[in-house]
Write a protein that holds these residues in place. Structure first.
Motif, PDB file in Angstrom:
ATOM      1  N   ARG A 293      -3.150  -6.155   3.706  1.00 15.27           N
ATOM      2  CA  ARG A 293      -2.248  -6.954   3.979  1.00 15.27           C
ATOM      3  C   ARG A 293      -1.416  -7.140   3.551  1.00 15.27           C
ATOM      4  O   ARG A 293      -0.257  -7.374   3.782  1.00 15.27           O
ATOM      5  CB  ARG A 293      -3.009  -8.801   3.495  1.00 15.27           C
ATOM      6  CG  ARG A 293      -2.207  -9.903   3.865  1.00 15.27           C
ATOM      7  CD  ARG A 293      -3.111 -10.653   3.456  1.00 15.27           C
ATOM      8  NE  ARG A 293      -4.385 -11.097   4.214  1.00 15.27           N
ATOM      9  CZ  ARG A 293      -5.286 -11.035   4.075  1.00 15.27           C
ATOM     10  NH1 ARG A 293      -5.591 -10.918   3.027  1.00 15.27           N
ATOM     11  NH2 ARG A 293      -6.497 -10.971   4.517  1.00 15.27           N
ATOM     12  N   TYR A 294      -0.990  -6.865   2.201  1.00 15.41           N
ATOM     13  CA  TYR A 294       0.096  -6.670   1.080  1.00 15.41           C
ATOM     14  C   TYR A 294       0.994  -5.287   2.024  1.00 15.41           C
ATOM     15  O   TYR A 294       2.432  -5.610   2.078  1.00 15.41           O
ATOM     16  CB  TYR A 294       0.345  -6.552  -0.497  1.00 15.41           C
ATOM     17  CG  TYR A 294       1.462  -6.442  -0.844  1.00 15.41           C
ATOM     18  CD1 TYR A 294       2.358  -6.833  -1.698  1.00 15.41           C
ATOM     19  CD2 TYR A 294       1.482  -4.273  -1.015  1.00 15.41           C
ATOM     20  CE1 TYR A 294       3.560  -6.132  -1.710  1.00 15.41           C
ATOM     21  CE2 TYR A 294       2.687  -3.954  -2.132  1.00 15.41           C
ATOM     22  CZ  TYR A 294       3.408  -5.183  -2.344  1.00 15.41           C
ATOM     23  OH  TYR A 294       5.001  -4.265  -2.711  1.00 15.41           O
ATOM     24  N   LEU A 295       0.839  -4.415   2.122  1.00 14.59           N
ATOM     25  CA  LEU A 295       1.025  -3.188   2.121  1.00 14.59           C
ATOM     26  C   LEU A 295       1.988  -3.512   4.512  1.00 14.59           C
ATOM     27  O   LEU A 295       2.986  -3.274   4.502  1.00 14.59           O
ATOM     28  CB  LEU A 295       0.992  -1.341   2.575  1.00 14.59           C
ATOM     29  CG  LEU A 295      -0.221  -1.214   1.260  1.00 14.59           C
ATOM     30  CD1 LEU A 295      -1.393  -0.373   1.120  1.00 14.59           C
ATOM     31  CD2 LEU A 295       1.223  -0.910   0.158  1.00 14.59           C
ATOM     32  N   ARG A 296       1.064  -3.943   5.170  1.00 12.51           N
ATOM     33  CA  ARG A 296       0.733  -4.547   6.305  1.00 12.51           C
ATOM     34  C   ARG A 296       2.643  -5.225   6.267  1.00 12.51           C
ATOM     35  O   ARG A 296       3.806  -4.781   6.487  1.00 12.51           O
ATOM     36  CB  ARG A 296       0.184  -5.021   7.277  1.00 12.51           C
ATOM     37  CG  ARG A 296       0.655  -5.494   8.537  1.00 12.51           C
ATOM     38  CD  ARG A 296      -0.361  -6.034   8.840  1.00 12.51           C
ATOM     39  NE  ARG A 296       0.012  -7.685   8.271  1.00 12.51           N
ATOM     40  CZ  ARG A 296      -0.979  -8.581   8.654  1.00 12.51           C
ATOM     41  NH1 ARG A 296      -2.494  -8.472   8.996  1.00 12.51           N
ATOM     42  NH2 ARG A 296      -1.088  -9.443   7.955  1.00 12.51           N
ATOM     43  N   ASP A 297       2.554  -6.296   5.436  1.00 11.85           N
ATOM     44  CA  ASP A 297       3.648  -7.390   5.291  1.00 11.85           C
ATOM     45  C   ASP A 297       5.229  -6.849   4.014  1.00 11.85           C
ATOM     46  O   ASP A 297       6.099  -7.990   4.915  1.00 11.85           O
ATOM     47  CB  ASP A 297       3.046  -8.744   4.979  1.00 11.85           C
ATOM     48  CG  ASP A 297       1.264  -9.202   6.172  1.00 11.85           C
ATOM     49  OD1 ASP A 297       1.768  -8.461   7.462  1.00 11.85           O
ATOM     50  OD2 ASP A 297       0.901  -9.745   6.188  1.00 11.85           O
ATOM     51  N   SER A 298       4.418  -5.960   3.302  1.00 13.75           N
ATOM     52  CA  SER A 298       5.094  -6.057   2.913  1.00 13.75           C
ATOM     53  C   SER A 298       6.122  -4.928   2.787  1.00 13.75           C
ATOM     54  O   SER A 298       7.547  -4.992   2.054  1.00 13.75           O
ATOM     55  CB  SER A 298       4.709  -5.897   1.138  1.00 13.75           C
ATOM     56  OG  SER A 298       4.145  -4.772   1.624  1.00 13.75           O
ATOM     57  N   ARG A 299       6.127  -4.127   4.014  1.00 13.75           N
ATOM     58  CA  ARG A 299       7.273  -3.077   4.575  1.00 13.75           C
ATOM     59  C   ARG A 299       7.465  -2.425   2.855  1.00 13.75           C
ATOM     60  O   ARG A 299       8.868  -2.001   2.900  1.00 13.75           O
ATOM     61  CB  ARG A 299       8.527  -3.920   4.933  1.00 13.75           C
ATOM     62  CG  ARG A 299       7.895  -4.567   6.512  1.00 13.75           C
ATOM     63  CD  ARG A 299       9.439  -5.178   6.894  1.00 13.75           C
ATOM     64  NE  ARG A 299      10.583  -4.569   5.994  1.00 13.75           N
ATOM     65  CZ  ARG A 299      10.863  -4.785   5.413  1.00 13.75           C
ATOM     66  NH1 ARG A 299      10.842  -6.132   4.818  1.00 13.75           N
ATOM     67  NH2 ARG A 299      12.211  -4.440   4.928  1.00 13.75           N
ATOM     68  N   LEU A 300       6.815  -2.467   2.061  1.00 13.88           N
ATOM     69  CA  LEU A 300       7.061  -1.436   0.401  1.00 13.88           C
ATOM     70  C   LEU A 300       7.528  -0.236   0.880  1.00 13.88           C
ATOM     71  O   LEU A 300       8.553   0.172   0.679  1.00 13.88           O
ATOM     72  CB  LEU A 300       5.809  -1.316  -0.332  1.00 13.88           C
ATOM     73  CG  LEU A 300       6.099  -1.293  -1.352  1.00 13.88           C
ATOM     74  CD1 LEU A 300       6.986  -1.539  -2.052  1.00 13.88           C
ATOM     75  CD2 LEU A 300       4.779  -0.541  -2.158  1.00 13.88           C
TER      76      LEU A 300
END
Length: 316
Positions: A293-300
């Motif tokens: 979820r974090y990697l999808r939404d953060s666009r890091l």
């Protein structure tokens, strides 16, 4: 009788002489019928205004010299209040429009007239205008999105680039405009507020460019770690309670981790490479589902890679 514009473009500027000429050139390359461009300049000298005045015969623009309106938030709120069109967009003085922008906006508004907010990706360019990558929104394209769906993703990370969205002027005024106390996260906050005023739609078309360079607010503002963290926490604490309890339990950990990672990355950018280890630890602590979820939404990855490219080429 003067025809009402279909779009008002608000350009808050302060000492923007180095960039605003290219920005206005990008507007002048588009069809200008139906546009209203409001430039609000708080610069202490006339250098920026002199550049803008060169475009008065090429663009339907108004130049307002307002040294008393220092912050971009104050100038933007003032500009939206003055706007004559029903729909408005912002354009920072160092960003750009790309070919086809006006045609695309007309189509978006015709296809989804009920939307309060139209979102889109943007190109990322360096100080010389060379493309470094693409700034996406992790959203399904061409679907009406409800506030809860958007907030669940937006609160993990602000993925909206300022020059891309189109919004209803009435929606902006109804939600109070940008919070002038938020010098760093005011744009993040306003997208969350606008999402509560009506449907949102995401168009998978790039018609703007966001410029990364070392003197931008996104770089200089992140150097005060405690204030940087506080700005992001304010937005999270303001809007997370709008979600149902079940959503808060899922989104809260990823959103708080994202804030910690952003603070660590800012420290690493300033030379503290140990902060990268802390950032990795925070992400790993989320577990497999939270990490996805974090990697999808953060666009890091795309955020980091574009800035790294600009630094490596000496164009940051």
């Amino acid at each position: 009788m003067i025809e009402k514009p279909f779009l008002s473009v608000i350009m808050p500027v302060h000492e923007g002489a180095a960039w605003i000429g290219a920005t206005l050139d990008s507007l002048a390359a588009e069809p200008t019928d139906g546009l209203e461009i409001i430039v609000i300049d708080s610069s202490p000298t006339s250098a920026t205004a002199a550049v803008v005045e060169r475009f008065v015969h090429r663009l339907p623009l108004r130049l307002l010299r307002r040294r008393d309106l220092g912050q971009w938030q104050t100038k933007t709120n003032f500009g939206v209040e003055l706007a004559a069109a029903n729909h408005v967009c912002m354009l920072p003085s160092d960003d750009l429009w790309l070919p086809g922008r006006v045609e695309a906006i007309r189509r978006w508004l015709a296809d989804a007239p009920e939307a309060a907010l139209h979102l889109a990706p943007t190109a990322i360019v360096d100080r010389y205008g060379r493309r470094m990558g693409r700034w996406n929104c992790p959203l399904p394209a061409d679907e009406m999105l409800e506030a809860e769906f958007l907030l669940e993703r937006l609160l993990v990370q602000n993925f909206v680039s300022v020059p891309a969205p189109i919004f209803r002027r009435s929606a902006w005024l109804a939600c109070g405009g940008v919070d002038e106390k938020l010098w760093y996260t005011a744009d993040w906050d306003i997208w969350a507020k606008l999402a509560g005023t009506g449907p949102v739609i995401y168009h998978d078309e790039i018609t703007t460019a966001f410029r990364v360079h070392g003197s931008s607010l996104t770089v200089t503002g992140s150097r005060d770690a405690s204030e940087f963290r506080s700005q992001m926490q304010t937005v999270l604490e303001r809007h997370l309670p709008r979600l149902p309890a079940s959503s808060r339990r899922r989104i809260g950990p990823a959103a708080r981790a994202s804030i910690s990672v952003n603070v660590s990355l800012a420290a690493a950018s300033a030379g503290n490479l140990k902060a990268l280890v802390r950032a990795a630890g925070v992400v790993l602590s989320l577990g497999p589902i939270g990490m996805r979820r974090y990697l999808r939404d953060s666009r890091l990855r795309e955020r980091a890679v574009c800035r790294l490219r600009a630094k490596l080429t000496g164009a940051f």
